[in-house]
Design an enzyme around this catalytic site. Structure first.
Site, PDB file in Angstrom:
ATOM      1  N   ALA A   1       1.633  12.546  -3.603  1.00 12.18           N
ATOM      2  CA  ALA A   1       1.902  12.217  -5.014  1.00 12.18           C
ATOM      3  C   ALA A   1       1.992  10.713  -5.211  1.00 12.18           C
ATOM      4  CB  ALA A   1       3.183  12.902  -5.474  1.00 12.18           C
ATOM      5  N   TYR A   2       2.698  10.048  -4.318  1.00  8.67           N
ATOM      6  CA  TYR A   2       2.844   8.594  -4.404  1.00  8.67           C
ATOM      7  C   TYR A   2       1.488   7.906  -4.275  1.00  8.67           C
ATOM      8  CZ  TYR A   2       4.244   3.854  -3.021  1.00  8.67           C
ATOM      9  OH  TYR A   2       4.386   2.489  -2.936  1.00  8.67           O
TER      10      TYR A   2
END
Length: 251
Positions: A155-156
């Site tokens: 996600a990051y």
């Protein structure tokens, strides 16, 4: 006359190191911070001790509706402290990490990352654009994780991938004003990022060090001076670039 840089998340970690590195090279700094006013005040004091001017202003990158208020506070500080109506350099550093496997990542975690790292950078830069001087610099922080992968950071890394695409578009659209826009992508760094996952976990630290050509993970002092250098006139012909600063991680 000293150039003025606004650094988001400048009260700690890479933002703090970047702010101090800019001051050591003769620049003044607007120290933007989210919640720890005491830390921000300490950074301002350190910059003042280096003979440069600084001010701390509160800013939450996820509160887009507050950006106009922040812009007005910045405008007032520029007028009162520097006698100017513009600043020169914007460093979009503020952010946080989520260390969660893909299968367990929640919509709230993904939204939180994109709000801060993508929408925050997008709309803060848009809001502050009238205050950025022609010929200025914008540096967006990305991550080495957009080139190599590590479990738990999907996600990051996806959010930072969007930042890198945005960087190229901003470089194109702001080029007529002489404003350069680049992304700096650190590798594994010993900070409190992700709860200090690299700094405080010896096994993870050793694993990333073993993947790095220079034989160790990075330190804040490996990143801040590079960003400060990128803001200088020596790099006036560099724009639209992703510049990895990882010590040769995963090459």
């Amino acid at each position: 006359m000293s150039k003025i840089a606004l650094v988001t998340g400048a009260n700690r970690g890479l933002g703090r190191n970047t702010a101090l590195s800019i001051a050591r090279r003769g620049g003044d700094v607007v120290v933007a911070y989210r919640g720890n006013a005491e830390q921000a005040g300490e950074v301002v004091a350190e910059i003042n001790a280096l003979g440069q001017k600084a001010v701390a202003l509160q800013l939450d990158m996820a509160q887009f509706e507050d950006f106009p208020r922040f812009a007005e506070a910045l405008r007032a500080s520029l007028r009162d402290i520097w006698g100017r109506d513009s600043f020169d350099h914007l460093v979009n550093n503020a952010g946080h990490g989520e260390f969660t496997p893909f299968a367990l990542t929640t919509p709230a975690e993904l939204d939180g990352l994109f709000d801060v790292h993508v929408k925050g950078v997008y709309f803060l830069t848009q809001t502050l654009l009238p205050l950025i001087a022609d010929g200025g610099r914008i540096v967006n922080f990305s991550t080495g994780l957009t080139r190599f992968s590590a479990a738990g950071f999907s996600a990051y890394a996806a959010a930072k991938g969007a930042v890198e695409v945005l960087t190229r578009y901003l470089a194109q659209e702001l080029g007529p004003r002489g404003i350069t826009v680049n992304a700096v992508a650190p590798g594994a760094i010993e900070t409190d990022f992700g709860g200090g996952v690299v700094r405080d976990n010896p096994d993870m630290n050793a694993r990333y060090a073993g993947l790095t050509a220079l034989g160790r993970v990075g330190l804040p002092d490996d990143i801040g001076p590079m960003v400060a250098s990128l803001l200088s006139d020596d790099n006036r012909w560099v724009t639209g670039q992703r510049i990895e600063v990882s010590g040769g991680q995963a090459i």
